[in-house]
Write a protein that holds these residues in place. Structure first.
Motif, PDB file in Angstrom:
ATOM      1  N   VAL A 127       0.791  -1.154  -0.064  1.00  0.00           N
ATOM      2  CA  VAL A 127      -0.029   0.117   0.008  1.00  0.00           C
ATOM      3  C   VAL A 127       0.747   1.352  -0.140  1.00  0.00           C
ATOM      4  O   VAL A 127       0.599   2.107  -0.942  1.00  0.00           O
ATOM      5  CB  VAL A 127      -0.998   0.039   1.239  1.00  0.00           C
ATOM      6  N   LEU A 128       1.833   1.271   0.934  1.00  0.00           N
ATOM      7  CA  LEU A 128       2.736   2.538   1.061  1.00  0.00           C
ATOM      8  C   LEU A 128       3.441   2.782  -0.395  1.00  0.00           C
ATOM      9  O   LEU A 128       3.781   3.744  -0.903  1.00  0.00           O
ATOM     10  CB  LEU A 128       4.017   2.203   2.122  1.00  0.00           C
ATOM     11  N   MET A 129       4.165   1.487  -1.029  1.00  0.00           N
ATOM     12  CA  MET A 129       4.838   1.436  -2.218  1.00  0.00           C
ATOM     13  C   MET A 129       3.939   2.135  -3.403  1.00  0.00           C
ATOM     14  O   MET A 129       4.314   3.246  -4.120  1.00  0.00           O
ATOM     15  CB  MET A 129       4.905   0.177  -2.712  1.00  0.00           C
ATOM     16  N   GLN A 130       2.644   1.774  -3.267  1.00  0.00           N
ATOM     17  CA  GLN A 130       1.868   2.030  -4.359  1.00  0.00           C
ATOM     18  C   GLN A 130       1.479   3.662  -4.569  1.00  0.00           C
ATOM     19  O   GLN A 130       1.370   4.317  -5.588  1.00  0.00           O
ATOM     20  CB  GLN A 130       0.511   1.291  -4.560  1.00  0.00           C
ATOM     21  N   ASN A 131       1.043   4.103  -3.286  1.00  0.00           N
ATOM     22  CA  ASN A 131       0.723   5.438  -3.147  1.00  0.00           C
ATOM     23  C   ASN A 131       1.984   6.265  -3.165  1.00  0.00           C
ATOM     24  O   ASN A 131       1.785   7.436  -3.709  1.00  0.00           O
ATOM     25  CB  ASN A 131       0.436   5.602  -1.767  1.00  0.00           C
ATOM     26  N   SER A 132       3.195   5.729  -2.987  1.00  0.00           N
ATOM     27  CA  SER A 132       4.424   6.683  -2.784  1.00  0.00           C
ATOM     28  C   SER A 132       4.766   6.966  -4.361  1.00  0.00           C
ATOM     29  O   SER A 132       4.902   7.903  -5.065  1.00  0.00           O
ATOM     30  CB  SER A 132       5.536   6.118  -2.392  1.00  0.00           C
ATOM     31  N   ILE A 133       4.429   5.647  -5.094  1.00  0.00           N
ATOM     32  CA  ILE A 133       4.846   5.689  -6.739  1.00  0.00           C
ATOM     33  C   ILE A 133       3.817   6.528  -7.571  1.00  0.00           C
ATOM     34  O   ILE A 133       4.180   7.437  -8.178  1.00  0.00           O
ATOM     35  CB  ILE A 133       4.664   4.254  -7.319  1.00  0.00           C
ATOM     36  N   ASN A 134       2.620   6.690  -7.008  1.00  0.00           N
ATOM     37  CA  ASN A 134       1.480   7.633  -7.596  1.00  0.00           C
ATOM     38  C   ASN A 134       1.947   9.071  -7.301  1.00  0.00           C
ATOM     39  O   ASN A 134       1.934   9.871  -8.310  1.00  0.00           O
ATOM     40  CB  ASN A 134       0.241   7.485  -6.663  1.00  0.00           C
ATOM     41  N   PHE A 135       2.492   9.442  -6.147  1.00  0.00           N
ATOM     42  CA  PHE A 135       3.076  10.947  -5.780  1.00  0.00           C
ATOM     43  C   PHE A 135       4.182  11.013  -6.951  1.00  0.00           C
ATOM     44  O   PHE A 135       4.584  12.234  -7.427  1.00  0.00           O
ATOM     45  CB  PHE A 135       3.381  11.055  -4.592  1.00  0.00           C
ATOM     46  N   VAL A 136       5.143  10.166  -6.987  1.00  0.00           N
ATOM     47  CA  VAL A 136       6.317  10.305  -7.955  1.00  0.00           C
ATOM     48  C   VAL A 136       5.727  10.514  -9.469  1.00  0.00           C
ATOM     49  O   VAL A 136       6.273  11.443 -10.050  1.00  0.00           O
ATOM     50  CB  VAL A 136       7.047   8.935  -8.098  1.00  0.00           C
ATOM     51  N   ASN A 137       4.816   9.993  -9.836  1.00  0.00           N
ATOM     52  CA  ASN A 137       4.326  10.171 -11.091  1.00  0.00           C
ATOM     53  C   ASN A 137       3.748  11.711 -11.202  1.00  0.00           C
ATOM     54  O   ASN A 137       3.646  12.201 -12.094  1.00  0.00           O
ATOM     55  CB  ASN A 137       3.026   9.096 -11.571  1.00  0.00           C
ATOM     56  N   ALA A 150      16.695  13.169  -7.150  1.00  0.00           N
ATOM     57  CA  ALA A 150      15.576  11.836  -7.497  1.00  0.00           C
ATOM     58  C   ALA A 150      15.398  11.646  -5.765  1.00  0.00           C
ATOM     59  O   ALA A 150      14.462  11.101  -5.706  1.00  0.00           O
ATOM     60  CB  ALA A 150      16.289  11.009  -8.428  1.00  0.00           C
ATOM     61  N   LYS A 151      16.490  11.319  -5.287  1.00  0.00           N
ATOM     62  CA  LYS A 151      16.474  10.600  -3.844  1.00  0.00           C
ATOM     63  C   LYS A 151      15.512  11.571  -2.990  1.00  0.00           C
ATOM     64  O   LYS A 151      14.421  11.091  -2.227  1.00  0.00           O
ATOM     65  CB  LYS A 151      17.734  10.693  -3.269  1.00  0.00           C
ATOM     66  N   ASP A 152      15.805  12.913  -2.796  1.00  0.00           N
ATOM     67  CA  ASP A 152      15.212  13.881  -2.225  1.00  0.00           C
ATOM     68  C   ASP A 152      13.412  13.697  -2.620  1.00  0.00           C
ATOM     69  O   ASP A 152      12.495  13.623  -1.699  1.00  0.00           O
ATOM     70  CB  ASP A 152      15.349  15.159  -2.159  1.00  0.00           C
ATOM     71  N   ILE A 153      13.065  13.854  -3.863  1.00  0.00           N
ATOM     72  CA  ILE A 153      11.631  13.701  -4.463  1.00  0.00           C
ATOM     73  C   ILE A 153      11.151  12.291  -3.990  1.00  0.00           C
ATOM     74  O   ILE A 153       9.808  12.390  -3.663  1.00  0.00           O
ATOM     75  CB  ILE A 153      11.792  13.811  -5.991  1.00  0.00           C
ATOM     76  N   ALA A 154      11.969  11.240  -4.077  1.00  0.00           N
ATOM     77  CA  ALA A 154      11.337   9.861  -3.735  1.00  0.00           C
ATOM     78  C   ALA A 154      11.111   9.874  -2.144  1.00  0.00           C
ATOM     79  O   ALA A 154       9.842   9.401  -1.814  1.00  0.00           O
ATOM     80  CB  ALA A 154      12.589   8.692  -3.954  1.00  0.00           C
ATOM     81  N   MET A 155      11.948  10.683  -1.177  1.00  0.00           N
ATOM     82  CA  MET A 155      11.721  10.584   0.305  1.00  0.00           C
ATOM     83  C   MET A 155      10.333  11.277   0.530  1.00  0.00           C
ATOM     84  O   MET A 155       9.591  10.749   1.258  1.00  0.00           O
ATOM     85  CB  MET A 155      12.776  11.138   0.752  1.00  0.00           C
ATOM     86  N   ALA A 156      10.271  12.379  -0.190  1.00  0.00           N
ATOM     87  CA  ALA A 156       8.995  13.410   0.061  1.00  0.00           C
ATOM     88  C   ALA A 156       7.656  12.479  -0.367  1.00  0.00           C
ATOM     89  O   ALA A 156       6.826  12.531   0.037  1.00  0.00           O
ATOM     90  CB  ALA A 156       9.196  14.642  -0.720  1.00  0.00           C
ATOM     91  N   CYS A 157       7.870  11.730  -1.545  1.00  0.00           N
ATOM     92  CA  CYS A 157       6.664  11.149  -1.924  1.00  0.00           C
ATOM     93  C   CYS A 157       6.362  10.135  -1.054  1.00  0.00           C
ATOM     94  O   CYS A 157       5.258   9.513  -0.847  1.00  0.00           O
ATOM     95  CB  CYS A 157       6.947  10.462  -3.534  1.00  0.00           C
ATOM     96  N   ILE A 158       7.448   9.337  -0.510  1.00  0.00           N
ATOM     97  CA  ILE A 158       7.162   8.151   0.777  1.00  0.00           C
ATOM     98  C   ILE A 158       6.347   8.893   1.975  1.00  0.00           C
ATOM     99  O   ILE A 158       5.310   8.295   2.161  1.00  0.00           O
ATOM    100  CB  ILE A 158       8.427   7.603   1.102  1.00  0.00           C
TER     101      ILE A 158
END
Length: 242
Positions: A127-137, A150-158
């Motif tokens: 669930v956390l993975m899918q929602n985080s990827i949605n925010f990345v998109n 890219a790392k900072d964007i990923a952490m914020a999306c998580i």
């Protein structure tokens, strides 16, 4: 999208056709990611997405030939604009690695206020993975890739994925500490993504509720940081606030 954003950070939208630049960027990205596609296929698919009701272009028509030549030229212009820098880090990779690590070591859990009825706790990581990827998109529709790693964007999306699904780090650890991201960076990325979402997806009740929760959490984090800085200054008057 990264090539597209990089290109228009140096050029005005009025100087080039955005659609044809996008096609050139897709063509270039496919080559860079070692998944090359033939130009006719890219042109036809992009035109189909732009005008779903239009018939497939005749590859022998003057319109198609002229567009093909413009896109090939734009591909070279894009390359020169980005100084042939084709190395791109994707936030997705950091999301996958970080969420998998947190899930396997059981560093995350549902918040007490979360409605877990009917939810399989073993799928919390998914669930956390899918929602985080949605925010990345969603982030790819902004120019965040020009300002942050890219790392900072990923952490914020998580962080966003966790707040929207009411998932949190265990043992009262903050998301900032769990993800190793500064407050300034977290706020900068989070607010821009949320502004985009609220503008594009309207005023859904769940979205507004989630947005308000995140704004409240960020406000609390800012206040907590301010208290810590004030306390440090009192202990050391010569210390300057950053």
């Amino acid at each position: 999208m990264v090539f597209f954003h990089r290109f228009f950070s140096h050029h005005k939208f009025s100087e080039h056709d955005r659609f044809e630049v996008a096609v050139a960027c897709v063509l270039l990205a496919a080559k860079t990611e070692e998944t090359p596609r033939k130009l006719p296929h890219v042109i036809q698919e992009c035109n189909r997405l732009k005008n779903p009701t239009n018939a497939i272009m005749d590859t022998k028509s003057d319109e198609y030939i002229q567009q093909k030549e413009r896109i090939l030229l734009l591909e070279r212009v894009v390359l020169h604009t980005i100084n042939f820098d084709l190395s791109i880090e994707h936030p997705d990779t950091y999301v996958f690695d970080t969420v998998l690590k947190m899930g396997k070591s059981r560093q995350v859990e549902y918040e007490p206020s979360a409605d877990t009825s009917g939810k399989d706790r073993s799928k919390l990581q998914q669930v956390l993975m899918q929602n985080s990827i949605n925010f990345v998109n969603d982030s790819m529709c902004t120019h965040l890739c020009l300002k942050y790693s890219a790392k900072d964007i990923a952490m914020a999306c998580i962080y966003l994925g966790g707040k929207f699904t009411k998932i949190r780090p265990v043992n009262d650890v903050t998301w900032m500490d769990a993800l190793g991201i500064s407050l300034e960076t977290l706020v900068g990325i989070t607010e821009q993504i949320m502004e985009l979402i609220t503008e594009s997806k309207g005023s859904k009740s769940s979205l507004i509720t989630g947005y308000n929760d995140i704004k409240g959490d960020l406000k609390l984090l800012k206040a907590t940081k301010g208290k810590h800085e004030l306390s440090d200054e009192r202990r050391d008057p010569k210390r300057q606030r950053i």
